[in-house]
Design a protein around this motif. Structure first.
Motif, PDB file in Angstrom:
ATOM      1  N   SER A  14       0.843  -1.195   0.000  1.00 13.43           N
ATOM      2  CA  SER A  14       0.000   0.000   0.000  1.00 13.43           C
ATOM      3  C   SER A  14       0.875   1.240   0.000  1.00 13.43           C
ATOM      4  CB  SER A  14      -0.870   0.032   1.261  1.00 13.43           C
ATOM      5  OG  SER A  14      -1.792  -1.008   1.256  1.00 13.43           O
ATOM      6  N   PRO A  15       0.445   2.288  -0.688  1.00 14.06           N
ATOM      7  CA  PRO A  15       1.238   3.518  -0.677  1.00 14.06           C
ATOM      8  C   PRO A  15       1.268   4.155   0.709  1.00 14.06           C
ATOM      9  CG  PRO A  15      -0.788   3.798  -1.946  1.00 14.06           C
ATOM     10  CD  PRO A  15      -0.740   2.387  -1.511  1.00 14.06           C
ATOM     11  N   ILE A  16       2.398   4.716   1.046  1.00 17.25           N
ATOM     12  CA  ILE A  16       2.540   5.450   2.300  1.00 17.25           C
ATOM     13  C   ILE A  16       3.023   6.858   1.981  1.00 17.25           C
ATOM     14  CG2 ILE A  16       2.911   3.448   3.801  1.00 17.25           C
ATOM     15  CD1 ILE A  16       5.901   3.956   3.597  1.00 17.25           C
ATOM     16  N   GLU A  17       2.794   7.769   2.918  1.00 15.78           N
ATOM     17  CA  GLU A  17       3.205   9.160   2.724  1.00 15.78           C
ATOM     18  C   GLU A  17       4.699   9.326   2.931  1.00 15.78           C
ATOM     19  OE1 GLU A  17       0.866  11.361   1.561  1.00 15.78           O
ATOM     20  OE2 GLU A  17      -0.263   9.493   1.592  1.00 15.78           O
ATOM     21  N   SER A  18       5.220   8.730   4.015  1.00 19.14           N
ATOM     22  CA  SER A  18       6.644   8.858   4.310  1.00 19.14           C
ATOM     23  C   SER A  18       7.025   7.877   5.403  1.00 19.14           C
ATOM     24  CB  SER A  18       6.983  10.290   4.750  1.00 19.14           C
ATOM     25  OG  SER A  18       6.329  10.603   5.966  1.00 19.14           O
ATOM     26  N   VAL A  19       8.336   7.799   5.643  1.00 21.64           N
ATOM     27  CA  VAL A  19       8.881   7.001   6.735  1.00 21.64           C
ATOM     28  C   VAL A  19       9.840   7.899   7.498  1.00 21.64           C
ATOM     29  CG1 VAL A  19      10.229   4.963   7.380  1.00 21.64           C
ATOM     30  CG2 VAL A  19       8.731   4.877   5.378  1.00 21.64           C
ATOM     31  N   GLN A  20       9.696   7.920   8.806  1.00 22.23           N
ATOM     32  CA  GLN A  20      10.609   8.689   9.655  1.00 22.23           C
ATOM     33  C   GLN A  20      11.385   7.716  10.520  1.00 22.23           C
ATOM     34  OE1 GLN A  20       7.988  11.339  11.765  1.00 22.23           O
ATOM     35  NE2 GLN A  20       7.650  12.627   9.988  1.00 22.23           N
ATOM     36  N   ALA A  21      12.634   8.039  10.815  1.00 26.48           N
ATOM     37  CA  ALA A  21      13.492   7.146  11.584  1.00 26.48           C
ATOM     38  C   ALA A  21      14.020   7.843  12.829  1.00 26.48           C
ATOM     39  CB  ALA A  21      14.657   6.690  10.717  1.00 26.48           C
ATOM     40  N   ALA A  22      14.241   7.042  13.872  1.00 26.69           N
ATOM     41  CA  ALA A  22      14.836   7.547  15.115  1.00 26.69           C
ATOM     42  C   ALA A  22      15.543   6.382  15.792  1.00 26.69           C
ATOM     43  CB  ALA A  22      13.761   8.114  16.034  1.00 26.69           C
ATOM     44  N   SER A  23      16.552   6.713  16.575  1.00 24.92           N
ATOM     45  CA  SER A  23      17.288   5.700  17.309  1.00 24.92           C
ATOM     46  C   SER A  23      17.238   6.036  18.788  1.00 24.92           C
ATOM     47  CB  SER A  23      18.742   5.677  16.821  1.00 24.92           C
ATOM     48  OG  SER A  23      19.473   4.714  17.540  1.00 24.92           O
ATOM     49  N   SER A  24      16.968   5.022  19.619  1.00 25.25           N
ATOM     50  CA  SER A  24      16.965   5.256  21.055  1.00 25.25           C
ATOM     51  C   SER A  24      17.159   3.943  21.800  1.00 25.25           C
ATOM     52  CB  SER A  24      15.655   5.920  21.503  1.00 25.25           C
ATOM     53  OG  SER A  24      14.582   5.031  21.378  1.00 25.25           O
ATOM     54  N   GLU A  25      17.839   4.008  22.890  1.00 16.81           N
ATOM     55  CA  GLU A  25      18.007   2.887  23.804  1.00 16.81           C
ATOM     56  C   GLU A  25      18.385   1.586  23.109  1.00 16.81           C
ATOM     57  OE1 GLU A  25      14.593   2.592  26.372  1.00 16.81           O
ATOM     58  OE2 GLU A  25      14.510   4.763  26.618  1.00 16.81           O
TER      59      GLU A  25
END
Length: 113
Positions: A59-70
């Motif tokens: 399915s189409p998505i608007e965007s992907v955001q990434a983050a790193s933690s712990e």
């Protein structure tokens, strides 16, 4: 404003949708919904995103955001959609299969109002 469907199941997703309804959420228009996934490292997360984007069946998505933690790497897949119980579960199933194939796991969804 569209009213919330009375036949929404009594599960965690249904409870979240009922809370949105009580807060006056407008179910009649599409919204950006955030679906969260957690991976053991950036390489696994990157591979999962690449595989998803290259999949013609996805399915189409608007965007992907990434983050790193712990010590883990988190992705937020943002999909613009009508917010329904069936829609949420359907996309979680579709995304979950791809995330798990990449060594990750889904970690819920949310909407910013």
């Amino acid at each position: 404003m569209n009213t919330f469907p009375d036949d929404t199941p009594a599960d965690a997703d249904g409870d979240a949708l009922r809370a949105l309804a009580e807060a006056g959420f407008d179910f009649s228009v599409p919204h950006d919904v955030d679906f969260f996934a957690v991976f053991p490292d950036e390489a696994a997360a990157s591979a999962a995103v690449e595989a998803y984007m290259e999949d013609d069946e996805a399915s189409p998505i608007e965007s992907v955001q990434a983050a790193s933690s712990e010590g883990r790497f988190e992705l937020t897949f943002i999909k613009n959609m009508r917010v329904t119980h069936a829609g949420i579960l359907g996309f979680e199933e579709e995304l979950g299969a791809r995330v798990e194939a990449g060594g990750g796991q889904l970690d819920g969804w949310g909407i910013t109002q």
